[in-house]
Design a protein around this motif. Structure first.
Motif: not given
Ligand code: UDP
Length: 410
Positions: A386-410
């Motif tokens: 769980v520590r490695e894969h399923f904590l809230i901080t990983s979830d937040v990191r994935r969201h931030l990374t996805l948002f940045l990806h969308y910004l870069r696409e534009n």
């Protein structure tokens, strides 16, 4: 619009530093800094009860502290709306759909009401699950980035319901699934984000032994005998009656107790009927504790999980199964069905035991009760997983990374 509640004590990023190490938090700050000035809106269908509310309750304050303004809106609807969305939910999990075609119009009429009530002006809008999916039509002139996060298993849906919902899904910029096995072929990009738990929430933080003892006393549970627990909404897909049957098999050989604890979610109209079925299956056995908990029971759930000898999740179908994550984080041996996202968490004989039937569940419970050393090792390995894969901080990191990806696409 109903506003979602937040817990009384909100953890800060410094608190996470202490639990997870500085590197992880520094990475979040760096990603968030690149999103400064951008806003996020999350929309789902219930503020309390169920895994999505659980995640959002913790994710929103963290995003705020990272200075990415994030709003959480909850759609509203009448009983007829939630009866339809529950039927959709069951149908997407492969059951038949017995409602009339008129229900699709009712669904869209409530969507329209919510569209009129809510505001849509964020840079990134994340819509959770099918209930609010048709809000995509409220997107102002194709602006912003709209992402659909699906927490349920879509691998074998009822095609009539899926065909209807897919008309909305296909209009999003991307879709997030909780497991590769859950997704469908879509004309839009798909992403894999595991759901997550917050190690510092009331539900998961360490508890003083006296809090655990007091909780057991309050619910008249004997701390001296093994406690087998399933925490879940009273929902047939969680198979609480199957858990009672498995316990009854175990009980023939080992003196133990069963705790079935859960409440209803505001978007689930079937809870009372299922609760009555469970009570009937339990009969007069005083060692079966059926606890109908109010939504503000995080500490009680935490204490019950920590007091348990074994955590069970005998779902017939499952999204990800955050109750499993919570049990593993507490270093508990978990016996769970091999459905939905559970096998991503419970790696058989490594982080827990998988089962496929009532008898199989009973067998694994008996095995773990008679092999406490193995049970302990599974719990410890589960915690690390769980520590490695399923904590809230990983979830937040994935969201931030996805948002940045969308910004870069534009
Ligand atoms: N939960 C709760 N009260 C209850 C039942 C469940 O707070 O009465 C919580 C549980 O601890 C977990 C979440 O709701 O955090 C359930 O998430 P899961 O993914 O296991 O199932 P879902 O209800 O979303 O199908």
């Amino acid at each position: 619009m109903s506003t979602a509640p937040s817990e009384t004590r909100v953890s800060t990023l410094d608190d996470y530093n202490r639990v997870l190490g500085e590197a992880e938090i520094a990475e979040l700050r760096t990603l968030a800094a690149r999103l400064r000035g951008r806003s996020v809106q999350m929309i789902n269908s219930t503020a309390v009860g169920g895994g999505v509310a659980e995640i959002l309750n913790r994710m929103i304050p963290l995003m705020q502290e990272l200075e990415v303004p994030t709003r959480w809106d909850v759609i509203t609807g009448g009983e007829d709306f939630f009866a339809i969305t529950k039927a959709f939910h069951n149908a997407l999990h492969g059951e038949g759909f017995r409602m009339s075609d008129e229900s699709f119009n009712t669904f869209l009429a409530y969507t329209e009401q919510n569209r009129a009530r809510l505001q849509f002006d964020a840079d990134f809008t994340v819509i959770h699950d099918p209930q609010p999916v048709a809000l995509i039509d409220a997107r102002p002139n194709g602006s912003g980035h709209w992402i659909w996060r699906c927490h349920i298993d879509l691998s074998q849906p009822n095609l009539k319901v899926w065909g209807f919902l897919a008309q909305s899904v296909n209009k999003y910029d991307g879709a997030i699934f909780s497991s590769p096995a859950f997704s469908r072929q879509l004309p839009i990009p798909q992403y894999l984000f595991y759901p997550s738990i917050d190690p510092l929430s009331e539900k998961n933080r360490e508890l003083e032994p006296c809090v655990i003892e007091e909780t057991l006393r309050r619910f008249q549970i004997d701390p001296a005998r093994p406690i087998i627990t399933q925490i879940s909404r009273f929902d047939r897909l969680k198979d609480p009656v199957g858990v009672v049957r498995a316990y009854q098999i175990v009980k023939r050989y080992t003196d133990c107790q069963l705790v079935l604890a859960g409440g209803g979610a505001t978007d689930d109209p079937e809870g009372d009927a299922v609760l009555a079925e469970v009570r009937e299956a339990a009969g007069k056995d005083a060692d079966i504790h059926i606890l109908d908990l109010p939504p503000w029971s995080a500490v009680e759930i935490n204490a019950l999980q920590r007091a348990s000898t074994i955590i069970v999740q005998k779902s017939l179908r499952e999204g990800f199964g955050l109750t499993v994550t919570e049990g593993l984080w507490k270093k508990k041996p978990v016996v769970a069905s091999a459905v939905g996202g559970i096998p991503s968490q419970v790696i058989h004989k490594h982080t827990g035991m998988l089962a496929h039937s009532i008898e199989g569940t009973a067998y694994q419970i008996r095995f773990l009760l008679s092999n406490p050393g193995i049970a302990q090792r599974l719990g410890e390995q589960g915690h690390e997983h769980v520590r490695e894969h399923f904590l809230i901080t990983s979830d937040v990191r994935r969201h931030l990374t996805l948002f940045l990806h969308y910004l870069r696409e534009n």
